[in-house]
Design a protein around this motif. Structure first.
Motif, mmCIF file in Angstrom:
data_model
loop_
_atom_site.group_PDB
_atom_site.id
_atom_site.type_symbol
_atom_site.label_atom_id
_atom_site.label_comp_id
_atom_site.label_asym_id
_atom_site.label_seq_id
_atom_site.Cartn_x
_atom_site.Cartn_y
_atom_site.Cartn_z
ATOM 1 N N ALA A 225 0.865 -1.186 0.000
ATOM 2 C CA ALA A 225 0.000 0.000 0.000
ATOM 3 C C ALA A 225 0.898 1.232 0.000
ATOM 4 O O ALA A 225 1.810 1.333 0.830
ATOM 5 C CB ALA A 225 -0.912 0.000 1.222
ATOM 6 N N THR A 226 0.666 2.137 -0.941
ATOM 7 C CA THR A 226 1.522 3.313 -1.099
ATOM 8 C C THR A 226 0.674 4.573 -1.141
ATOM 9 O O THR A 226 -0.278 4.654 -1.923
ATOM 10 C CB THR A 226 2.342 3.222 -2.406
ATOM 11 O OG1 THR A 226 3.009 1.966 -2.466
ATOM 12 C CG2 THR A 226 3.358 4.350 -2.486
ATOM 13 N N ILE A 227 1.017 5.545 -0.314
ATOM 14 C CA ILE A 227 0.334 6.837 -0.325
ATOM 15 C C ILE A 227 1.210 7.829 -1.079
ATOM 16 O O ILE A 227 2.401 7.991 -0.770
ATOM 17 C CB ILE A 227 0.047 7.326 1.100
ATOM 18 C CG1 ILE A 227 -0.926 6.353 1.783
ATOM 19 C CG2 ILE A 227 -0.531 8.741 1.085
ATOM 20 C CD1 ILE A 227 -1.229 6.684 3.224
ATOM 21 N N GLY A 251 4.040 7.489 2.246
ATOM 22 C CA GLY A 251 4.070 6.361 3.179
ATOM 23 C C GLY A 251 3.909 5.040 2.447
ATOM 24 O O GLY A 251 3.279 4.976 1.390
ATOM 25 N N VAL A 252 4.483 3.996 3.008
ATOM 26 C CA VAL A 252 4.421 2.657 2.411
ATOM 27 C C VAL A 252 4.138 1.635 3.511
ATOM 28 O O VAL A 252 4.705 1.710 4.607
ATOM 29 C CB VAL A 252 5.745 2.286 1.699
ATOM 30 C CG1 VAL A 252 5.710 0.837 1.210
ATOM 31 C CG2 VAL A 252 6.017 3.229 0.533
ATOM 32 N N GLY A 253 3.269 0.689 3.212
ATOM 33 C CA GLY A 253 3.027 -0.461 4.078
ATOM 34 C C GLY A 253 3.055 -1.706 3.222
ATOM 35 O O GLY A 253 2.687 -1.665 2.048
ATOM 36 N N GLU A 350 -2.944 0.309 7.087
ATOM 37 C CA GLU A 350 -2.697 1.012 8.348
ATOM 38 C C GLU A 350 -1.236 1.440 8.458
ATOM 39 O O GLU A 350 -0.945 2.534 8.958
ATOM 40 C CB GLU A 350 -3.092 0.109 9.516
ATOM 41 C CG GLU A 350 -4.593 -0.163 9.583
ATOM 42 C CD GLU A 350 -4.953 -1.263 10.574
ATOM 43 O OE1 GLU A 350 -4.014 -1.895 11.116
ATOM 44 O OE2 GLU A 350 -6.154 -1.491 10.798
ATOM 45 N N GLN A 351 -0.306 0.591 8.015
ATOM 46 C CA GLN A 351 1.113 0.950 8.043
ATOM 47 C C GLN A 351 1.388 2.179 7.183
ATOM 48 O O GLN A 351 2.128 3.090 7.587
ATOM 49 C CB GLN A 351 1.962 -0.225 7.540
ATOM 50 C CG GLN A 351 2.017 -1.409 8.482
ATOM 51 C CD GLN A 351 2.745 -2.587 7.857
ATOM 52 O OE1 GLN A 351 2.926 -2.659 6.634
ATOM 53 N NE2 GLN A 351 3.177 -3.526 8.684
ATOM 54 N N ALA A 356 2.622 7.959 6.675
ATOM 55 C CA ALA A 356 2.333 9.259 6.056
ATOM 56 C C ALA A 356 1.758 10.261 7.042
ATOM 57 O O ALA A 356 1.599 11.442 6.701
ATOM 58 C CB ALA A 356 1.350 9.055 4.900
ATOM 59 N N GLU A 357 1.451 9.800 8.248
ATOM 60 C CA GLU A 357 0.833 10.643 9.274
ATOM 61 C C GLU A 357 -0.465 11.256 8.757
ATOM 62 O O GLU A 357 -0.719 12.457 8.880
ATOM 63 C CB GLU A 357 1.807 11.735 9.756
ATOM 64 C CG GLU A 357 3.069 11.160 10.393
ATOM 65 C CD GLU A 357 4.015 12.236 10.873
ATOM 66 O OE1 GLU A 357 3.868 13.396 10.451
ATOM 67 O OE2 GLU A 357 4.906 11.920 11.687
ATOM 68 N N LEU A 358 -1.282 10.379 8.170
ATOM 69 C CA LEU A 358 -2.554 10.802 7.604
ATOM 70 C C LEU A 358 -3.678 9.922 8.143
ATOM 71 O O LEU A 358 -3.450 8.795 8.583
ATOM 72 C CB LEU A 358 -2.532 10.694 6.069
ATOM 73 C CG LEU A 358 -1.607 11.635 5.296
ATOM 74 C CD1 LEU A 358 -1.617 11.262 3.825
ATOM 75 C CD2 LEU A 358 -2.022 13.082 5.489
ATOM 76 N N ASP A 359 -4.886 10.437 8.071
ATOM 77 C CA ASP A 359 -6.077 9.658 8.350
ATOM 78 C C ASP A 359 -6.679 9.218 7.019
ATOM 79 O O ASP A 359 -6.512 9.899 6.002
ATOM 80 C CB ASP A 359 -7.096 10.499 9.126
ATOM 81 C CG ASP A 359 -8.321 9.691 9.505
ATOM 82 O OD1 ASP A 359 -9.337 9.800 8.774
ATOM 83 O OD2 ASP A 359 -8.272 8.943 10.488
ATOM 84 N N ALA A 360 -7.357 8.100 7.003
ATOM 85 C CA ALA A 360 -7.928 7.586 5.762
ATOM 86 C C ALA A 360 -8.857 8.598 5.097
ATOM 87 O O ALA A 360 -8.979 8.628 3.865
ATOM 88 C CB ALA A 360 -8.673 6.281 6.029
#
Length: 516
Positions: A225-227, A251-253, A350-351, A356-360
């Motif tokens: 998962a990549t933001i 961010g990456v999980g 979630e990771q 990314a210090e973000l909310d969905a």
């Protein structure tokens, strides 16, 4: 039109325009893209006129086979075909990745390379292949596909690798590329390739207002998962200011073992149980590697059909000699078989959000990539985790990574120029620098400093000063604090020590010019 991707050949230099290529080296399929004059960013068709090639090489009767022919051999003579080997690349013989491969494909004999300690596959009493050699064969076949499409020789390439690959795995891929005769311009993270392709096709929509998305890629053997954020940035050139679109990975999980192959394996075993319960054969179907290979192929087909239907009939003629197989499978049964697999879908999401210090709720859209992301249960759980009522399906999940990386290949080549599209990736694992220094009382002090923390934006320049040394010295680069990883995840990274750098000639320079 693909030409909107803004790859422009240098006018007046046709003799210099050498084609370049990219390879999206997936666990299950290979996709090859080519950049050449008159055809910017095209997917190369293989010998069977297909846009993707099964990632398998078979060795039989003194011949190598790839793609469809190799897949046929993989089903009929599974011991002669090698598949799903990507995640053994660069791994030690006792690695969890090697153990998982041994469990899944027990018809292959794995042996230890006594020099490097890595896993090799034993083909015969006299032939043993290391994983890099097999990967090199596949890369060479990809190059031949690109050359056949372009009508010219190609040596420069960008190769996609999973973003969670460690240094040992990346070095192994570089070595495989060298064996294949490729000049690897870059190992690009596959999630960046997807994000770049998405941005290139929507370049006109990128502006000063930041847009943040998540790409959820569940492939055959792993999930990422990549933001990513898209925004234009001012870049000053002599005499001008240009607004350049940029993508920034926020961010990456990931889950290294969550993918469609494990679902296929569960369904294969379920079909094997049904066959054995029918009592048609004296021995268990599991005693035949060929029959199990047929069941695996059928399980993959049934899984795909169940994504659109609530039930389907699995059927194989001649599963065992003169014995056919037929059984009904429902979507509910499939979901029950894979319940614990589906429970893991949330974690990469979630990771990535945490990194990314973000909310969905701050994500404008979640875009799915990868074959296993088509499974309805996966999509349902993903929407719940990302708090979305629907998912974006506007990206060609088979080709996006290859096309994005082909743009990068064209940008790095000398024969083409591109309109700028900036990329800021992140460092998934922290890196420390360490060295020993003798202090005034003669004792040795071990110093350890952070070079790149986890999720540091790259590329970036970092300057570190070693002002306490007045002679030759050396320092090491190692992985930093990996407390966020499990024991198995740490072992998959390989050696914690990355490299050692020796600085020599310093004393001679200081004696000649002085400390100042």
């Amino acid at each position: 039109m693909l030409t909107v991707l803004l790859l422009l050949a240098l006018a007046g230099h046709a003799h210099c325009q050498r084609a370049v290529m990219s390879v999206d080296f997936g666990s299950e399929y290979l996709k090859v893209a080519v950049v050449m004059p008159g055809a910017p960013m095209e997917i190369a068709l293989n010998k069977e006129s297909r846009r993707k090639t099964p990632n398998v090489v078979s060795l039989r009767d003194g011949e190598r086979h790839f793609g469809g022919p190799a897949m046929n051999i993989a089903v009929r003579f599974p011991e002669f075909a090698f598949r799903y080997i990507l995640h053994m690349l660069g791994q030690k013989f006792d690695s969890p990745a090697v153990e998982l491969y041994r469990k899944r494909f027990s018809h292959h004999k794995l042996v230890k390379d006594e020099v490097r300690g890595t896993a090799c596959l034993k083909y015969s009493a006299t032939e043993i292949y290391c994983v890099e050699e097999l990967v090199a064969m596949m890369l060479n076949n990809s190059r031949e596909t690109a050359e056949g499409f372009a009508g010219q020789s190609i040596s420069d390439a960008v190769i996609n690798v999973p973003p969670f690959f460690g240094q040992a795995e990346r070095r192994a891929m570089l070595y495989a590329g060298k064996l294949a005769g490729l000049n690897i311009l870059q190992l690009q993270n596959s999630n960046v390739g997807v994000a770049l392709s998405y941005g290139l096709f929507r370049r006109d929509t990128v502006n000063e207002t930041e847009k943040t998305l998540m790409f959820f890629d569940m492939g055959a053997t792993s999930t990422v998962a990549t933001i990513v954020s898209y925004k234009t940035v001012k870049e000053r050139e002599p005499g001008s200011v240009e607004m350049v679109p940029y993508l920034t990975v926020r961010g990456v999980g990931f889950d290294r073992t969550l993918g469609g192959l494990e679902m296929d394996m569960r369904l294969r075993d379920h079909l094997a149980d049904i066959f054995d319960s029918q009592g048609k054969a004296a021995n268990s179907v599991r005693s035949s590697s060929r029959a199990m290979a047929k069941l695996l192929k059928e399980a993959n087909r049934v899984k795909q059909v169940l994504s659109a239907n609530t039930e389907h009939t699995a059927q194989i003629e001649g599963l065992l000699p003169d014995i056919d197989f037929r059984a009904k499978v429902t979507r509910g049964q499939f979901e029950k078989l894979c319940a614990d697999i589906f429970d893991r879908v949330r974690l990469p999401v979630e990771q990535a959000l945490k990194a990314a210090e973000l909310d969905a709720s701050q994500l404008e859209q979640v875009i799915i990539v990868g074959g296993a992301s088509r499974v309805p249960k996966v999509q349902k759980l993903l929407m719940e985790a990302a708090k979305k009522s629907d998912l974006g399906k506007s990206v060609n999940s088979d080709e996006a990574a290859a096309l994005g990386s082909s743009f990068a290949a064209g940008a790095m080549s000398k024969g083409f120029r591109t309109k700028k599209f900036g990329v800021k990736d992140i460092n998934v694992y922290p890196v420390d620098i360490s060295y020993n220094r003798t202090i005034e009382d003669g004792s040795v002090k071990h110093v350890r400093r952070v070079l790149c923390s986890r999720f540091t934006v790259i590329p970036q320049k970092k300057i570190m000063t070693f002002n306490k040394f007045h002679g030759d010295f050396e320092f090491k680069l190692d992985y930093g604090d990996l407390a966020h990883l499990s024991g198995d995840q740490i072992s998959l990274l390989g050696p914690k020590s990355l490299t050692k750098v020796a600085v020599s000639g310093l004393k001679k320079v200081l004696d000649k010019y002085g400390v100042q």
